[in-house]
Design an enzyme around this catalytic site. Structure first.
Site, PDB file in Angstrom:
ATOM      1  N   LYS A   1       0.815  -1.224   0.000  1.00 22.94           N
ATOM      2  CA  LYS A   1       0.000   0.000   0.000  1.00 22.94           C
ATOM      3  C   LYS A   1       0.848   1.274   0.000  1.00 22.94           C
ATOM      4  CE  LYS A   1      -4.158  -2.082   1.812  1.00 22.94           C
ATOM      5  NZ  LYS A   1      -3.743  -3.369   1.213  1.00 22.94           N
TER       6      LYS A   1
ATOM      7  N   GLU B   1      -1.084   8.229   7.747  1.00 18.81           N
ATOM      8  CA  GLU B   1      -1.761   9.178   6.861  1.00 18.81           C
ATOM      9  C   GLU B   1      -2.637  10.092   7.712  1.00 18.81           C
ATOM     10  OE1 GLU B   1      -2.838   6.626   2.829  1.00 18.81           O
ATOM     11  OE2 GLU B   1      -4.330   6.850   4.398  1.00 18.81           O
TER      12      GLU B   1
ATOM     13  N   ARG C   1      -7.815  -7.548  -9.037  1.00 17.29           N
ATOM     14  CA  ARG C   1      -8.618  -8.772  -9.195  1.00 17.29           C
ATOM     15  C   ARG C   1     -10.036  -8.375  -9.550  1.00 17.29           C
ATOM     16  NH1 ARG C   1      -8.751  -7.417  -3.739  1.00 17.29           N
ATOM     17  NH2 ARG C   1     -10.874  -7.215  -2.965  1.00 17.29           N
TER      18      ARG C   1
HETATM   19  C1  MV4 Z   1      -8.743   5.497   5.862  1.00 22.19           C
HETATM   20  C2  MV4 Z   1      -9.841   6.087   6.536  1.00 22.19           C
HETATM   21  C3  MV4 Z   1      -9.733   7.411   6.941  1.00 22.19           C
HETATM   22  N1  MV4 Z   1      -8.598   8.094   6.679  1.00 22.19           N
HETATM   23  N2  MV4 Z   1      -7.641   6.213   5.625  1.00 22.19           N
HETATM   24  C4  MV4 Z   1      -8.682   1.747   4.427  1.00 22.19           C
HETATM   25  C5  MV4 Z   1      -8.960   0.318   4.122  1.00 22.19           C
HETATM   26  C6  MV4 Z   1     -10.421   0.223   4.253  1.00 22.19           C
HETATM   27  N3  MV4 Z   1     -10.887  -1.124   4.550  1.00 22.19           N
HETATM   28  C7  MV4 Z   1     -10.739   1.151   5.368  1.00 22.19           C
HETATM   29  N4  MV4 Z   1      -9.837   2.219   5.205  1.00 22.19           N
HETATM   30  C8  MV4 Z   1      -9.883   3.483   5.655  1.00 22.19           C
HETATM   31  N5  MV4 Z   1      -8.793   4.224   5.429  1.00 22.19           N
HETATM   32  C9  MV4 Z   1      -7.582   7.488   6.036  1.00 22.19           C
HETATM   33  N6  MV4 Z   1      -6.461   8.189   5.813  1.00 22.19           N
HETATM   34  C10 MV4 Z   1     -10.987   5.308   6.770  1.00 22.19           C
HETATM   35  C11 MV4 Z   1     -11.006   4.016   6.327  1.00 22.19           C
HETATM   36  C12 MV4 Z   1     -12.189   3.229   6.617  1.00 22.19           C
HETATM   37  C13 MV4 Z   1     -12.345   2.748   7.903  1.00 22.19           C
HETATM   38  C14 MV4 Z   1     -11.323   2.929   8.836  1.00 22.19           C
HETATM   39  C15 MV4 Z   1     -11.511   2.442  10.098  1.00 22.19           C
HETATM   40  C16 MV4 Z   1     -12.681   1.776  10.457  1.00 22.19           C
HETATM   41  C17 MV4 Z   1     -13.654   1.550   9.495  1.00 22.19           C
HETATM   42  C18 MV4 Z   1     -13.493   2.025   8.209  1.00 22.19           C
HETATM   43  C19 MV4 Z   1     -14.464   1.793   7.227  1.00 22.19           C
HETATM   44  C20 MV4 Z   1     -14.261   2.264   5.947  1.00 22.19           C
HETATM   45  C21 MV4 Z   1     -13.110   3.008   5.640  1.00 22.19           C
END
Ligand code: MV4
Length: 479
Positions: free
Chosen positions: A117, A201, A293
């Site tokens: 990533k 990030e 994918r």
């Molecule tokens: C984030 C984010 C907020 N800020 N990155 C990345 C992988 C995906 N499965 C979730 N991701 C996130 N990346 C930044 N810089 C919010 C998410 C996010 C999330 C994070 C924590 C708990 C639940 C989440 C659900 C969807 C997206």
């Protein structure tokens, strides 16, 4: 051009059935592999040929040397990896090619690149895709990382470079929590993925999760097939996916699609892939990861474009050009996918297993069901809980939500608990009906939902009588 005549499907369940269907329409032979647990799976029966792989029910789907050697032995000239399992294993893709077997998917170099990533962000930033501020390489010096965090401003999010599904991810609101959270994230990533590299990030509050479907051939032709809104997730598992995103600003949509397509062209990407973004409350979008994918939710893109994504993958692997120009891709209406999981909504959604005693499928205009469920199917405990996907498609958002409610009302699975009651609550929810949701939607709504299957069927009086009648009839005839 390398005409494919027989495909070995290195997967199981609904995606294996999906690939079999694509092969059949292309008049290509299909071969299913199956574990001792999966012997009765409908995808095993429906393939033209099938091979039992004795051994651990999960490991047999991951043992890629054995799978490729089997492909050679049975005269398969290609392998389709589906999603999950080996689908993003660059070594597998490489081994296929080295053994003269066509890998139906992207080049191994891109699978490797986007499996990291951090490297993904660097590569995508270099081809003009917006990425979030933070550390550009793995954190080794936490003091340096805290300095970066203070510059971009808390909260920040710690992410595992080789992570997925939320593992190795921690949200840090205050500086004093950073070191402990960093150590927890790297330990988790080490445990689950064998590599603990982590980066940080800027944390985006209340983001929507929007992804762009890309399709590219071996001649440098790249097209997008629109976007999907995957914000309705529970613990990093997508639950409901929608195409197109109901409330995405059109100018943002155009920029997202243009940026994604241009980036994939510049990187020389081949086959299908999905560029995942977060869209913040000010409509800024940021790249987070790229999936090399076919995805579970490819179906809703197929529903609104009429393009068969799995058949396209196979044709691209044969060396065919893309079937049409970008301008010829027409987007019509809305589609929603409901993931049907064998899990118990009244018991923390723990996976359920056992025999399905009643299986009444929905149907009618605009309803598609990609599922391996059926009466007397025994849902095993060994694998992912998803047994199928209900897809509904209609010309406008309000109509497709009504259609979803009708189809979910018809969908009866008994014998094991499923998450259908959750879907029935979602399609009744006012915010959902207005298209108002982001990735916090389910966390906020779940405590307010009634997840008692009987209670919510009763709401559709019209159906409860007819379903009761059917249940009586079934019992009567069964004797
Ligand atoms: C984030 C984010 C907020 N800020 N990155 C990345 C992988 C995906 N499965 C979730 N991701 C996130 N990346 C930044 N810089 C919010 C998410 C996010 C999330 C994070 C924590 C708990 C639940 C989440 C659900 C969807 C997206």
């Amino acid at each position: 051009m390398e005409k494919i005549t027989k495909v070995l499907i290195a997967n199981r369940g609904e995606i294996a059935l999906r690939v079999i269907r694509a092969c059949r329409e292309l008049e290509i032979k299909s071969v299913s592999i199956y574990s001792s647990v999966d012997f009765a799976g409908v995808w095993v029966r429906k393939a033209d040929e099938r091979c039992l792989l004795e051994g651990d029910p999960i490991q047999v789907y991951l043992d890629y040397k054995r799978i490729v050697d089997l492909a050679k032995e049975i005269g398969a000239d290609a392998i389709h990896p589906g999603y999950g399992f080996l689908s993003e294993n660059a070594d597998f893709a490489e081994y296929c090619v080295s053994q003269g077997i066509i890998f139906i998917g992207p080049k191994a170099e891109h699978i490797a690149l986007f499996g990291d990533k951090m490297a993904s962000k660097i590569a995508m930033k270099a081809v003009g895709v917006p990425v979030l501020g933070g550390t550009d390489e793995a954190i080794t010096d936490t003091a340096e990382a805290i300095k970066v965090a203070k510059e971009i401003g808390f909260p920040v999010i710690i992410k595992a470079a080789f992570g997925g599904g939320g593992k190795g991810m921690r949200i840090v609101k205050k500086e004093e929590d950073f070191v402990a959270m960093f150590e927890a994230a790297t330990k988790e990533a080490e445990r689950f993925f064998g590599k603990g590299d982590a980066f940080i990030e800027k944390y985006v509050l209340n983001p929507r999760h929007i992804e762009v479907q890309i399709m590219a051939d071996k001649f440098g032709n790249v097209m997008h097939l629109g976007e999907r809104d995957c914000s309705i997730q529970r613990r990093h598992q997508k639950v409901v996916e929608i195409a197109p995103s109901p409330r995405l600003n059109d100018a943002v949509r155009k920029e997202l699609l243009r940026t994604s397509k241009k980036a994939m062209f510049k990187l020389g990407y081949e086959s299908v892939g999905t560029v995942e973004y977060l869209v913040d409350e000010e409509d800024n979008f940021y790249f987070i990861e790229m999936n090399t994918r076919v995805q579970v939710e490819h179906t809703i893109t197929e529903a609104i474009t009429g393009i068969d994504i799995v058949q396209s993958m196979i044709r691209i692997a044969e060396g065919e050009k893309l079937p049409m120009m970008q301008e010829e891709v027409k987007f019509r209406g809305y589609a929603i996918e409901f993931r049907i999981n064998a899990e118990d909504p009244k018991n923390g959604f723990i996976p359920s297993s056992g025999r399905i005693s009643t299986y009444l499928s929905p149907g009618g205009p605009g309803v598609r069901l990609d599922s391996i469920g059926h009466k007397d199917y025994y849902v095993p405990t060994n694998y992912d809980s998803m047994i199928g996907k209900l897809i509904v498609v209609g010309i406008d958002w309000e109509g497709v939500v009504r259609k979803a409610r009708r189809a979910l009302g018809e969908f009866i699975i008994s014998g094991i608990p499923t998450n259908i009651p959750l879907h029935r609550q979602i399609v009744r929810d006012e915010d959902f009906k207005q298209g108002i949701f982001n990735t916090t939607y389910l966390d906020k709504k779940l405590p307010t939902f009634t997840l008692d299957a009987i209670q919510d069927i009763a709401e559709d009086e019209a159906y409860s009588e007819s379903l009761a009648a059917i249940a009586i009839a079934l019992k009567t005839f069964k004797k």
